[in-house]
Write a protein that holds these residues in place. Structure first.
Motif, PDB file in Angstrom:
ATOM      1  N   CYS A  26     -86.248 101.931  19.801  1.00 50.74           N
ATOM      2  CA  CYS A  26     -87.318 102.918  19.947  1.00 50.74           C
ATOM      3  C   CYS A  26     -88.494 102.459  19.095  1.00 50.74           C
ATOM      4  N   TRP A  27     -89.676 102.717  19.603  1.00 52.72           N
ATOM      5  CA  TRP A  27     -90.899 102.309  18.917  1.00 52.72           C
ATOM      6  C   TRP A  27     -91.149 103.160  17.683  1.00 52.72           C
ATOM      7  N   SER A  28     -91.733 102.556  16.675  1.00 48.28           N
ATOM      8  CA  SER A  28     -92.271 103.307  15.549  1.00 48.28           C
ATOM      9  C   SER A  28     -93.776 103.423  15.768  1.00 48.28           C
ATOM     10  N   SER A  29     -94.471 103.979  14.814  1.00 50.60           N
ATOM     11  CA  SER A  29     -95.922 104.137  14.974  1.00 50.60           C
ATOM     12  C   SER A  29     -96.698 102.892  14.544  1.00 50.60           C
ATOM     13  N   GLY A  30     -96.042 101.906  13.944  1.00 48.00           N
ATOM     14  CA  GLY A  30     -96.739 100.711  13.460  1.00 48.00           C
ATOM     15  C   GLY A  30     -97.074  99.730  14.569  1.00 48.00           C
ATOM     16  N   VAL A  31     -98.324  99.351  14.679  1.00 47.17           N
ATOM     17  CA  VAL A  31     -98.748  98.361  15.674  1.00 47.17           C
ATOM     18  C   VAL A  31     -99.659  97.327  15.016  1.00 47.17           C
ATOM     19  N   SER A  32     -99.684  96.144  15.598  1.00 43.89           N
ATOM     20  CA  SER A  32    -100.594  95.090  15.156  1.00 43.89           C
ATOM     21  C   SER A  32    -100.948  94.254  16.374  1.00 43.89           C
ATOM     22  N   GLY A  33    -102.131  94.458  16.916  1.00 43.64           N
ATOM     23  CA  GLY A  33    -102.544  93.737  18.116  1.00 43.64           C
ATOM     24  C   GLY A  33    -101.625  94.042  19.291  1.00 43.64           C
ATOM     25  N   SER A  34    -100.991  93.005  19.832  1.00 43.66           N
ATOM     26  CA  SER A  34    -100.127  93.206  21.001  1.00 43.66           C
ATOM     27  C   SER A  34     -98.658  93.434  20.624  1.00 43.66           C
ATOM     28  N   THR A  35     -98.359  93.532  19.335  1.00 40.23           N
ATOM     29  CA  THR A  35     -96.978  93.781  18.916  1.00 40.23           C
ATOM     30  C   THR A  35     -96.839  95.144  18.259  1.00 40.23           C
ATOM     31  N   GLY A  36     -95.642  95.660  18.300  1.00 43.84           N
ATOM     32  CA  GLY A  36     -95.339  96.926  17.663  1.00 43.84           C
ATOM     33  C   GLY A  36     -94.019  96.828  16.915  1.00 43.84           C
ATOM     34  N   ARG A  37     -93.790  97.737  15.991  1.00 49.15           N
ATOM     35  CA  ARG A  37     -92.546  97.769  15.229  1.00 49.15           C
ATOM     36  C   ARG A  37     -91.549  98.681  15.928  1.00 49.15           C
ATOM     37  N   PHE A  38     -90.265  98.331  15.829  1.00 52.96           N
ATOM     38  CA  PHE A  38     -89.220  99.122  16.466  1.00 52.96           C
ATOM     39  C   PHE A  38     -87.988  99.183  15.583  1.00 52.96           C
ATOM     40  N   LEU A  39     -87.113 100.103  15.892  1.00 49.72           N
ATOM     41  CA  LEU A  39     -85.805 100.229  15.269  1.00 49.72           C
ATOM     42  C   LEU A  39     -84.783 100.155  16.385  1.00 49.72           C
ATOM     43  N   TRP A  40     -83.771  99.305  16.250  1.00 51.40           N
ATOM     44  CA  TRP A  40     -82.769  99.206  17.306  1.00 51.40           C
ATOM     45  C   TRP A  40     -81.489  99.907  16.873  1.00 51.40           C
ATOM     46  N   PHE A  41     -80.703 100.321  17.852  1.00 49.02           N
ATOM     47  CA  PHE A  41     -79.412 100.949  17.592  1.00 49.02           C
ATOM     48  C   PHE A  41     -78.440 100.558  18.690  1.00 49.02           C
ATOM     49  N   ASP A  42     -77.163 100.629  18.356  1.00 53.11           N
ATOM     50  CA  ASP A  42     -76.118 100.374  19.345  1.00 53.11           C
ATOM     51  C   ASP A  42     -75.024 101.418  19.182  1.00 53.11           C
TER      52      ASP A  42
END
Length: 65
Positions: A26-42
């Motif tokens: 799922c995406w977090s609110s952090g972005v930089s240009g064309s990339t974004g930060r995410f957290l993964w889970f399983d």
């Protein structure tokens, strides 16, 4: 967690759904240009955060403070 509850994600280049029922991000609110930060889970729990191209079809999670 019951089997098949992790929704997976849409791949940014192929448009194909990947890892359905195994893991997701799922995406977090952090972005930089064309990339974004995410957290993964399983099915075992939460993983680490990372960065990915914003064209990936990851979930959005709205969290209140």
């Amino acid at each position: 967690m019951p089997s098949g509850t992790a929704p997976g994600y849409r791949h940014n280049l192929t448009g194909r759904q990947d890892n359905v029922g195994r893991n997701s991000c799922c995406w977090s609110s952090g972005v930089s240009g064309s990339t974004g930060r995410f957290l993964w889970f399983d099915m075992q729990g939460l993983g680490t955060s990372g960065t990915a191209n914003r064209a990936f079809g990851l979930q959005l999670r709205c969290l209140s403070e």
